[in-house]
Design a protein around this motif. Sequence first.
Motif, PDB file in Angstrom:
ATOM      1  N   LEU A  68      22.637  -1.928   0.869  1.00 37.36           N
ATOM      2  CA  LEU A  68      23.561  -0.841   0.551  1.00 37.36           C
ATOM      3  C   LEU A  68      24.928  -1.387   0.164  1.00 37.36           C
ATOM      4  N   LEU A  69      25.349  -2.456   0.830  1.00 36.58           N
ATOM      5  CA  LEU A  69      26.638  -3.065   0.515  1.00 36.58           C
ATOM      6  C   LEU A  69      26.657  -3.574  -0.921  1.00 36.58           C
ATOM      7  N   HIS A  70      25.538  -4.164  -1.367  1.00 36.91           N
ATOM      8  CA  HIS A  70      25.477  -4.671  -2.730  1.00 36.91           C
ATOM      9  C   HIS A  70      25.226  -3.568  -3.755  1.00 36.91           C
ATOM     10  N   ALA A  71      24.856  -2.380  -3.269  1.00 41.93           N
ATOM     11  CA  ALA A  71      24.669  -1.253  -4.183  1.00 41.93           C
ATOM     12  C   ALA A  71      25.946  -0.440  -4.380  1.00 41.93           C
ATOM     13  N   LEU A  72      27.035  -0.848  -3.731  1.00 42.49           N
ATOM     14  CA  LEU A  72      28.301  -0.129  -3.877  1.00 42.49           C
ATOM     15  C   LEU A  72      28.786  -0.198  -5.313  1.00 42.49           C
ATOM     16  N   PRO A  73      29.480   0.831  -5.775  1.00 39.86           N
ATOM     17  CA  PRO A  73      30.050   0.783  -7.129  1.00 39.86           C
ATOM     18  C   PRO A  73      30.994  -0.402  -7.293  1.00 39.86           C
ATOM     19  N   GLY A  74      30.680  -1.288  -8.248  1.00 39.39           N
ATOM     20  CA  GLY A  74      31.509  -2.464  -8.450  1.00 39.39           C
ATOM     21  C   GLY A  74      31.148  -3.621  -7.551  1.00 39.39           C
ATOM     22  N   GLY A  75      30.106  -3.464  -6.698  1.00 39.69           N
ATOM     23  CA  GLY A  75      29.708  -4.540  -5.816  1.00 39.69           C
ATOM     24  C   GLY A  75      30.453  -4.538  -4.506  1.00 39.69           C
ATOM     25  N   PRO A  76      30.062  -5.416  -3.578  1.00 34.11           N
ATOM     26  CA  PRO A  76      30.698  -5.432  -2.257  1.00 34.11           C
ATOM     27  C   PRO A  76      32.177  -5.797  -2.309  1.00 34.11           C
ATOM     28  N   ALA A  77      32.575  -6.664  -3.225  1.00 36.43           N
ATOM     29  CA  ALA A  77      33.991  -7.049  -3.305  1.00 36.43           C
ATOM     30  C   ALA A  77      34.853  -5.846  -3.629  1.00 36.43           C
ATOM     31  N   ARG A  78      34.426  -5.055  -4.612  1.00 34.14           N
ATOM     32  CA  ARG A  78      35.184  -3.846  -4.965  1.00 34.14           C
ATOM     33  C   ARG A  78      35.181  -2.856  -3.814  1.00 34.14           C
ATOM     34  N   GLY A  79      34.038  -2.717  -3.121  1.00 29.51           N
ATOM     35  CA  GLY A  79      33.966  -1.777  -2.011  1.00 29.51           C
ATOM     36  C   GLY A  79      34.830  -2.192  -0.841  1.00 29.51           C
ATOM     37  N   ILE A  80      34.988  -3.505  -0.640  1.00 28.90           N
ATOM     38  CA  ILE A  80      35.766  -3.987   0.505  1.00 28.90           C
ATOM     39  C   ILE A  80      37.249  -4.072   0.172  1.00 28.90           C
ATOM     40  N   LEU A  81      37.561  -4.578  -1.052  1.00 21.46           N
ATOM     41  CA  LEU A  81      38.967  -4.744  -1.414  1.00 21.46           C
ATOM     42  C   LEU A  81      39.612  -3.452  -1.886  1.00 21.46           C
ATOM     43  N   GLY A  82      38.781  -2.511  -2.338  1.00 20.80           N
ATOM     44  CA  GLY A  82      39.341  -1.240  -2.783  1.00 20.80           C
ATOM     45  C   GLY A  82      39.420  -1.146  -4.284  1.00 20.80           C
ATOM     46  N   GLN A  93      41.857  -0.743  -6.255  1.00 21.79           N
ATOM     47  CA  GLN A  93      43.042  -1.294  -6.909  1.00 21.79           C
ATOM     48  C   GLN A  93      42.967  -2.812  -7.090  1.00 21.79           C
ATOM     49  N   ALA A  94      41.914  -3.440  -6.588  1.00 17.18           N
ATOM     50  CA  ALA A  94      41.801  -4.898  -6.677  1.00 17.18           C
ATOM     51  C   ALA A  94      41.641  -5.336  -8.134  1.00 17.18           C
ATOM     52  N   THR A  95      42.286  -6.453  -8.476  1.00 22.39           N
ATOM     53  CA  THR A  95      42.193  -6.997  -9.824  1.00 22.39           C
ATOM     54  C   THR A  95      40.955  -7.862  -9.953  1.00 22.39           C
ATOM     55  N   ALA A  96      40.601  -8.187 -11.193  1.00 24.08           N
ATOM     56  CA  ALA A  96      39.438  -9.043 -11.438  1.00 24.08           C
ATOM     57  C   ALA A  96      39.624 -10.414 -10.812  1.00 24.08           C
ATOM     58  N   GLN A  97      40.861 -10.941 -10.838  1.00 25.19           N
ATOM     59  CA  GLN A  97      41.129 -12.239 -10.231  1.00 25.19           C
ATOM     60  C   GLN A  97      40.947 -12.184  -8.716  1.00 25.19           C
ATOM     61  N   GLN A  98      41.415 -11.111  -8.097  1.00 24.89           N
ATOM     62  CA  GLN A  98      41.249 -10.953  -6.655  1.00 24.89           C
ATOM     63  C   GLN A  98      39.768 -10.844  -6.282  1.00 24.89           C
ATOM     64  N   ILE A  99      39.016 -10.110  -7.076  1.00 26.36           N
ATOM     65  CA  ILE A  99      37.581  -9.956  -6.810  1.00 26.36           C
ATOM     66  C   ILE A  99      36.869 -11.301  -6.934  1.00 26.36           C
ATOM     67  N   ALA A 100      37.213 -12.070  -7.967  1.00 25.74           N
ATOM     68  CA  ALA A 100      36.583 -13.381  -8.148  1.00 25.74           C
ATOM     69  C   ALA A 100      36.921 -14.311  -6.993  1.00 25.74           C
ATOM     70  N   GLU A 101      38.173 -14.296  -6.551  1.00 28.18           N
ATOM     71  CA  GLU A 101      38.561 -15.149  -5.432  1.00 28.18           C
ATOM     72  C   GLU A 101      37.875 -14.713  -4.142  1.00 28.18           C
ATOM     73  N   PHE A 102      37.752 -13.393  -3.946  1.00 35.33           N
ATOM     74  CA  PHE A 102      37.067 -12.873  -2.756  1.00 35.33           C
ATOM     75  C   PHE A 102      35.596 -13.280  -2.772  1.00 35.33           C
ATOM     76  N   ASN A 103      34.952 -13.167  -3.930  1.00 37.83           N
ATOM     77  CA  ASN A 103      33.549 -13.564  -4.038  1.00 37.83           C
ATOM     78  C   ASN A 103      33.366 -15.044  -3.707  1.00 37.83           C
ATOM     79  N   ARG A 104      34.322 -15.882  -4.152  1.00 38.32           N
ATOM     80  CA  ARG A 104      34.227 -17.311  -3.881  1.00 38.32           C
ATOM     81  C   ARG A 104      34.406 -17.606  -2.399  1.00 38.32           C
ATOM     82  N   GLN A 105      35.380 -16.940  -1.765  1.00 37.58           N
ATOM     83  CA  GLN A 105      35.659 -17.187  -0.352  1.00 37.58           C
ATOM     84  C   GLN A 105      34.532 -16.685   0.546  1.00 37.58           C
ATOM     85  N   GLN A 106      33.942 -15.546   0.179  1.00 35.38           N
ATOM     86  CA  GLN A 106      32.909 -14.936   1.019  1.00 35.38           C
ATOM     87  C   GLN A 106      31.494 -15.388   0.656  1.00 35.38           C
TER      88      GLN A 106
END
Length: 319
Positions: A28-42, A44-57
């Motif tokens: 379900l987490l991976h089925a969130l709109p925009g993926g888990p990074a978008r669902g967790i960061l919100g 307003q998150a930028t593409a750079q923030q999402i990419a960095e979050f994906n790398r860290q997590q």
Amino acid sequence: MPTFLYLARRVLQAVVVILIVTVVVFCLLHALPGGPARGILGPQATAQQIAEFNRQQGLDEPLPVQYLYYLRTLLHGDLGTSYTLNEPVAQLIEQRLPKTLVLTVLSAVVALLIAIPLGMWQAVRRNKPVDYVVTTLSFVAYSTPVYFLGLILVLVFSQLLPWLPAQAPQGDTLAQVFADPAGLVLPVVAGAASMIAVFSRYMRAATLENLSEDYVRTARAGGSRRNALLWRHVFRNSLTPVVAMLGYYVPVLFGGALVVEQLFNYPGMGLLFWSSAQSSDYPVLLGCVLVISIATVVGTLIADVVQRIIDPRVKAGRA
């Protein structure tokens, strides 16, 4: 089957079910709109923030590896961060869950204290007018939606008869909740009504079944008094289906708590889930789903253990 082996098997089954629940929530987490990074960061998150979050997590890894990372974060108590409240989900649930447990446990205790003797009383008076009346009232209580019953309770006991507050106790701690016991009355009654209807019917059926058993007829022939026979023998044997159903009723209790808490503005996990659904706060929603699912598995496990204690047939491995 020996008690130890039985308990070990049930604990192992519970662990497997919990792992399956984590797989479902992970999907379900991976089925969130925009993926888990978008669902967790919100949103307003930028593409750079999402990419960095994906790398860290580790979200740029294969799914099996991501699932192992997800399990590791769960074991460390990390359920993500609410992007509307900007607080860790685990902390929000830790604050709200005890208050929901108070509400559900009080509702269950009140329901059982009424339903068990009521069901036995109906069985003793089977097919008499009082049995038909109570049965009719039970069906009405069971079929009445919780929100409608809650509104009726507020209308009657807070508006027409201003005896009880329409709003549940407020506050962040259990001490503040218990400081206003009158505010708990209507939410507890609303949560207990359907349980009384269900469990009184189960208790009635179980009592009738045990009253027709050979050991009851033998005890009656031996001169045992009816009350002593009911409470010393029939009562214990009739509790088995009630205890078994109680474990499976845990998700119903939490589902009812969602409606009751929203209706009476009770600051528990149900109200948190409702507010998060209104704002599409996916990390909180999935965290609540995970906690409720685990609570259901644990509740079922406890019910099975208690059932084995009170039912000799389960002890002997025949049920």
